[in-house]
Design an enzyme around this catalytic site. Structure first.
Site, short mmCIF file in Angstrom:
data_model
loop_
_atom_site.label_atom_id
_atom_site.label_comp_id
_atom_site.label_asym_id
_atom_site.label_seq_id
_atom_site.Cartn_x
_atom_site.Cartn_y
_atom_site.Cartn_z
N HIS A 244 0.82 -1.21 0.00
CA HIS A 244 0.00 0.00 0.00
C HIS A 244 0.86 1.26 0.00
CE1 HIS A 244 -3.33 2.59 1.86
NE2 HIS A 244 -3.86 2.10 0.77
N LYS A 246 3.23 4.43 -1.12
CA LYS A 246 3.35 5.39 -2.22
C LYS A 246 4.66 6.14 -2.02
CE LYS A 246 -1.30 4.93 -1.53
NZ LYS A 246 -1.95 4.42 -0.31
N ASP A 251 17.09 10.82 -7.34
CA ASP A 251 18.52 11.07 -7.15
C ASP A 251 18.96 10.93 -5.69
OD1 ASP A 251 18.75 11.51 -9.86
OD2 ASP A 251 18.58 13.69 -9.69
N HIS A 421 -9.51 11.78 2.10
CA HIS A 421 -8.62 10.63 2.00
C HIS A 421 -7.30 10.84 2.74
CE1 HIS A 421 -6.13 7.55 -0.26
NE2 HIS A 421 -7.24 6.86 -0.04
N LYS A 423 -4.46 10.91 5.57
CA LYS A 423 -4.12 9.96 6.63
C LYS A 423 -3.16 10.67 7.58
CE LYS A 423 -4.17 6.82 2.74
NZ LYS A 423 -5.47 6.19 2.82
N ASP A 428 -0.97 17.36 20.13
CA ASP A 428 -0.53 18.58 20.83
C ASP A 428 0.03 19.63 19.88
OD1 ASP A 428 -1.29 17.33 23.15
OD2 ASP A 428 0.74 16.70 23.69
#
Length: 503
Positions: A244, A246, A251, A421, A423, A428
């Site tokens: 899952h 991404k 470089d 979407h 996440k 704090d």
């Protein structure tokens, strides 16, 4: 064990064929095969019992198998076979750990000149993350949060065009649409110019990706590799463990990680979904080494080609203190469920606030209890979710947790401006997590994930501001009104929740 399950599956298919043509068969033969499927279900029930899973999972599986033997058998073959995940990925875990030690050395302590700034809960969290993820902390990495697809892909395309030595990409979903073609064009052009381009995509998440797309990449010189290819899903014990992540590394100096896959819907071009609210992170500096290492170990796992050489880990000059950054990989190969435990530590160490955004919210008892206790202790606990589903079962299962959380004082908001979407976890207003992991059991236990943990960075402050703006575009749920929802929705939510421990 694997061969036994395959034999049982063959018997199940044969039994189904017999069921279809049962009118032409002797009743005695039909009863024999009925006994075979009964034995198969009993055998699987025994396997589940001996695996010592969480009691909730064990009971749920046994109830499903007992109530719906045929359907339960199929569902188990697809999603339930976790009994071998430690054996399947144990070698990968130790190889990854050794690679981190080889490239990064022993996890570093917070330098003395920064001890006062990162004292208390930050110090504990850094230590925990180092021990669970074998990842060092960087204080000189530049980070930039990218809100939504337009800003994210604008920066990604710009940086890809600047690549001089190598481009590494790893994605769960890749689509052969407008943005997918634009990225493919850049990768092909760079590969023809002599830049090393490696492209990894999850075989299940990207199952709709055309063969021509991959062929065009390979023809141009791009090394394109599917992660976890599945030829026969029913017979493959890795089907349930997906990549899952991404990741983009350019470089060895610039990296990207976050919630957006490669597809037009992430740019709001899907009329059914509409505006897509998401968050990504761009990094420049020595924390990119950790992101590079995660990619290269995944690459080695699929290709058996080791690339742990200096050319992929360029030296980064020391700079000023920009805040702490740690990249943590989580997955079924991790013996500590690292990301979940760090989330738990963040929630339980909070002094003022815990703000969470997640499109899929199916917490286990640990996370649920931590959130309830934090709210009951007077901590400002907020959960931001979409108000419409893209995955209906997960959406309704998530809502089944709302009453218990609302009763404890957790504030739950549903985003109204499109599909949420992002996440994100913010504690704090100083500590933050941004990455690929959802706040659900699949991300904690089954998927390969990667998150960046930020300590007092400028990006953390930007995440706080963006979260406040998202709350303005959201509707807060009230316990009294939510409790009056139709009985049909309650039944749907309870049924979806019953299924969630199976996944």
């Amino acid at each position: 064990m694997k061969n036994t399950v395959r034999v049982l599956l063959f018997l199940l298919i044969l039994t189904g064929a017999i069921f279809i043509f049962r009118e032409n068969l002797e009743s005695e033969l039909f009863r024999i095969f009925s006994l075979i499927i009964t034995f198969s279900v009993f055998f699987i029930g025994l396997v589940i019992f001996l695996e010592n899973r969480h009691p909730t999972q064990t009971i749920t599986w046994l109830v499903v198998l007992g109530s719906f033997p045929l359907l339960g058998f199929i569902f188990y073959i697809l999603f339930g076979r976790n009994y071998k995940k430690e054996r399947i990925f144990r070698k990968k875990y130790f190889l990854d750990k050794q690679a981190f030690l080889t490239v990064e050395g022993e996890a570093n302590e917070i330098p003395a000149n920064r001890q006062s700034k990162y004292a208390g809960q930050q110090q504990k969290l850094v230590t925990l993350a180092q021990r669970l993820g074998n990842s060092p902390i960087s204080f000189t990495t530049e980070t930039k949060t990218l809100a939504n697809g337009s800003e994210t892909f604008e920066h990604i395309l710009q940086e890809l065009k600047k690549a001089k030595h190598h481009i590494h990409l790893e994605y769960y979903i890749v689509r052969d649409d407008e943005i997918g073609k634009e990225i493919k064009s850049i990768l092909c052009r760079k590969a023809r110019d002599g830049v090393e381009v490696r492209f990894m995509f999850d075989a299940v998440g990207s199952w709709q990706l055309s063969k021509k797309y991959v062929a065009d990449l390979r023809k141009a010189g791009v090394e394109a590799v599917p992660f976890g290819p599945v030829k026969l899903p029913f017979l493959n014990n890795k089907f349930n463990f997906r990549n899952h992540r991404k990741i983009i590394v350019i470089d060895g100096m610039t990296g990207f990680v976050g919630g957006l896959n490669i597809g037009d819907e992430y740019l709001g071009r899907n009329k059914k979904i509409g505006f897509w609210r998401d968050t990504h992170l761009m990094l420049k500096g020595d924390a990119v080494r950790s992101l590079q290492l995660i990619f290269l170990q995944d690459w080695y796992y699929m290709t058996n080609k080791s690339l742990l050489t200096e050319e992929y880990f360029p030296h980064v000059p020391a700079g000023r203190d920009l805040g702490g950054v740690q990249l943590i990989a989580g997955g079924p190969d991790n013996e500590w469920t690292a990301i979940k435990k760090i989330f738990f530590s963040m929630i339980t160490s909070a002094q003022k606030s815990v703000w969470i955004a997640s499109p899929y919210f199916i917490p286990d008892e640990d996370i649920k209890s931590a959130l309830q206790i934090a709210a009951l202790s007077g901590i400002d606990v907020r959960i931001l979710m979409p108000n419409k589903p893209d995955k209906r079962i997960v959406f309704h299962a998530s809502r089944s947790y709302f009453p218990d959380l609302l009763e404890a004082g957790v504030k739950i908001y549903e985003y109204q401006h499109g599909f949420m979407h992002s996440k994100i976890v913010i504690v704090d207003s100083e500590l933050a997590s941004i990455g690929t992991s959802n706040m659900d059991m699949r991300s904690f236990h089954l998927n390969f994930e990667v998150n960046a943990f930020l300590y007092r960075t400028e990006s953390t402050r930007k995440l706080v501001n963006e979260y406040v703006n998202d709350i303005k575009d959201s509707k807060r749920l009230e316990l009294e009104s939510f409790g009056k929802r139709h009985i049909g929705y309650r039944l749907l939510e309870s049924t979806s929740r019953l299924m969630s421990p199976l996944l």
